[in-house]
Design an enzyme around this catalytic site. Structure first.
Site, PDB file in Angstrom:
ATOM      1  N   GLY A 129      42.347  56.387 -37.946  1.00  0.00           N
ATOM      2  CA  GLY A 129      43.438  55.811 -37.193  1.00  0.00           C
ATOM      3  C   GLY A 129      44.812  55.888 -37.507  1.00  0.00           C
ATOM      4  O   GLY A 129      45.543  56.960 -37.561  1.00  0.00           O
ATOM      5  N   GLY A 130      45.243  54.804 -38.302  1.00  0.00           N
ATOM      6  CA  GLY A 130      46.719  54.713 -38.598  1.00  0.00           C
ATOM      7  C   GLY A 130      47.013  56.057 -39.431  1.00  0.00           C
ATOM      8  O   GLY A 130      48.174  56.390 -39.100  1.00  0.00           O
ATOM      9  N   HIS A 158      34.016  53.196 -29.469  1.00  0.00           N
ATOM     10  CA  HIS A 158      34.918  52.757 -30.299  1.00  0.00           C
ATOM     11  C   HIS A 158      34.749  51.142 -30.343  1.00  0.00           C
ATOM     12  O   HIS A 158      34.733  50.401 -29.368  1.00  0.00           O
ATOM     13  CB  HIS A 158      36.278  52.941 -30.303  1.00  0.00           C
ATOM     14  N   GLY A 173      41.860  49.052 -39.529  1.00  0.00           N
ATOM     15  CA  GLY A 173      43.348  48.708 -39.428  1.00  0.00           C
ATOM     16  C   GLY A 173      43.692  47.663 -40.273  1.00  0.00           C
ATOM     17  O   GLY A 173      44.605  46.935 -40.220  1.00  0.00           O
ATOM     18  N   GLU A 210      36.865  48.978 -30.627  1.00  0.00           N
ATOM     19  CA  GLU A 210      38.079  48.197 -29.863  1.00  0.00           C
ATOM     20  C   GLU A 210      37.515  48.086 -28.431  1.00  0.00           C
ATOM     21  O   GLU A 210      37.854  47.209 -27.684  1.00  0.00           O
ATOM     22  CB  GLU A 210      39.230  49.099 -30.232  1.00  0.00           C
ATOM     23  N   ASN A 261      42.610  59.533 -34.610  1.00  0.00           N
ATOM     24  CA  ASN A 261      42.307  58.528 -33.285  1.00  0.00           C
ATOM     25  C   ASN A 261      43.661  58.052 -33.273  1.00  0.00           C
ATOM     26  O   ASN A 261      43.916  57.082 -34.071  1.00  0.00           O
ATOM     27  CB  ASN A 261      41.131  57.645 -33.484  1.00  0.00           C
ATOM     28  N   TRP A 262      44.642  58.539 -32.318  1.00  0.00           N
ATOM     29  CA  TRP A 262      46.090  58.009 -32.149  1.00  0.00           C
ATOM     30  C   TRP A 262      45.912  56.721 -31.599  1.00  0.00           C
ATOM     31  O   TRP A 262      47.123  56.264 -31.471  1.00  0.00           O
ATOM     32  CB  TRP A 262      46.736  59.200 -31.275  1.00  0.00           C
ATOM     33  N   LYS A 263      45.030  56.278 -31.017  1.00  0.00           N
ATOM     34  CA  LYS A 263      44.849  55.074 -30.183  1.00  0.00           C
ATOM     35  C   LYS A 263      45.986  54.921 -29.206  1.00  0.00           C
ATOM     36  O   LYS A 263      46.422  55.910 -28.392  1.00  0.00           O
ATOM     37  CB  LYS A 263      44.804  53.822 -31.064  1.00  0.00           C
ATOM     38  N   GLU A 317      32.018  53.110 -38.663  1.00  0.00           N
ATOM     39  CA  GLU A 317      33.266  52.314 -38.666  1.00  0.00           C
ATOM     40  C   GLU A 317      33.141  50.800 -38.918  1.00  0.00           C
ATOM     41  O   GLU A 317      32.892  50.111 -37.865  1.00  0.00           O
ATOM     42  CB  GLU A 317      34.261  52.615 -37.304  1.00  0.00           C
ATOM     43  N   SER A 357      40.497  52.511 -42.238  1.00  0.00           N
ATOM     44  CA  SER A 357      41.305  52.554 -43.266  1.00  0.00           C
ATOM     45  C   SER A 357      41.224  53.706 -44.379  1.00  0.00           C
ATOM     46  O   SER A 357      41.590  53.563 -45.534  1.00  0.00           O
ATOM     47  CB  SER A 357      41.343  51.170 -44.243  1.00  0.00           C
TER      48      SER A 357
END
Ligand code: PGA
Length: 257
Positions: free
Chosen positions: A235-236, A98, A175, A100, A12-14, A169, A214
């Site tokens: 993600g990151g 998600h 993150g 977010e 997930n590149w956000k 998640e 994470s």
């Protein structure tokens, strides 16, 4: 990891790598994915990079996901993107619900279910996200909260023979560098599996349950070795092809192939 479900590693590149950098990252993902035929590798760039990344991964084992979808097929919804548009663009997956989006865009459980339904109607497989806040975990409410989120879309995914994915998640792990340990993750994954099983054993067997929050090269092996963890939503670490490839490789190793 259960041998009947192929491991799925989704990046997930956000709101990163929405242009040229996205194409370069996708090229690097294609390079490692070719060596991992037993793992499904998915990338989810921002909307602006979807078409270019679709060209880059064409004919490769990497699949394309969007990060969001509007439930309607078209209409006066300024700024939104629909299922038919994503499908035409080359997406086969879409992330819905998600945390977010739930948190910053007030997406409700019912709206997330509508999105999952729209995805399926447009030949897109949803990765449906669920997870509790730190406060809810500390109050011992994790399973109650996650069950409520799953219950909202259970009928939608039971009514189709398609193999969707659910991503657990924990919000406090996204993150932050904090991960649920394998025991904490497996407890929730096993509970989700049991709720699916109650609905239909076949549904429980075909649904891949991913862990997210994470996930890094260093902790992936332990998480992916849990019997009910079928992959990861990253993600990151998915913004670095070396790290993302190492996580995919850990999935391959966890399956013993
Ligand atoms: P993270 O994000 O790996 O950076 O914690 C995961 C996600 O939000 O999907």
């Amino acid at each position: 990891m259960n041998p009947s479900r192929r491991p799925l590693i989704a990046g997930n590149w956000k709101m990163f790598n929405g242009g040229r950098a996205g194409v370069e990252l996708a090229e690097a993902c294609v390079a490692f994915a070719r060596d991992l035929p037993s793992v499904d590798v998915v990338v989810a760039p921002p909307y602006t990079a979807l078409a270019a990344v679709a060209d880059t991964i064409d004919g490769s084992p990497v699949a394309l996901a969007a990060q969001n979808i509007h439930p309607k097929d078209n209409g006066a919804y300024t700024g939104e993107v629909s299922g038919p548009m994503l499908e035409e663009c080359g997406c086969t997956w879409v992330i819905v619900g998600h945390s977010e989006r739930r948190q910053y865009f007030a997406e409700s459980d019912a709206f997330v279910a509508e999105k999952a339904s729209a995805a399926l109607a447009n030949d897109l497989l949803p990765i449906i996200c669920v997870g509790e806040t730190l406060q809810q975990r500390e109050a011992g409410e994790t399973l109650r909260v996650v069950k409520q989120q799953v219950d909202a879309f259970l009928d939608v995914i039971a009514q189709t023979p398609k193999a969707v994915a659910i991503a657990y998640e924990p919000i406090w792990a996204i993150g932050t560098g904090k991960t649920a340990g394998p025991t904490e993750a497996e407890e929730v994954h096993a509970a989700i599996r049991s709720w699916l099983e109650k609905k239909s054993p076949e549904l429980a067997n075909r649904t891949r349950i991913l862990y997210g929050g994470s996930v890094k090269a260093e902790n992936a092996a332990a998480l992916l070795s849990c019997p009910n963890v079928d992959g990861a939503l990253v993600g990151g670490a998915s913004l670095d092809a070396g790290s993302f490839g190492a996580i995919a490789n850990a999935a391959r190793a966890a399956r013993g192939k």
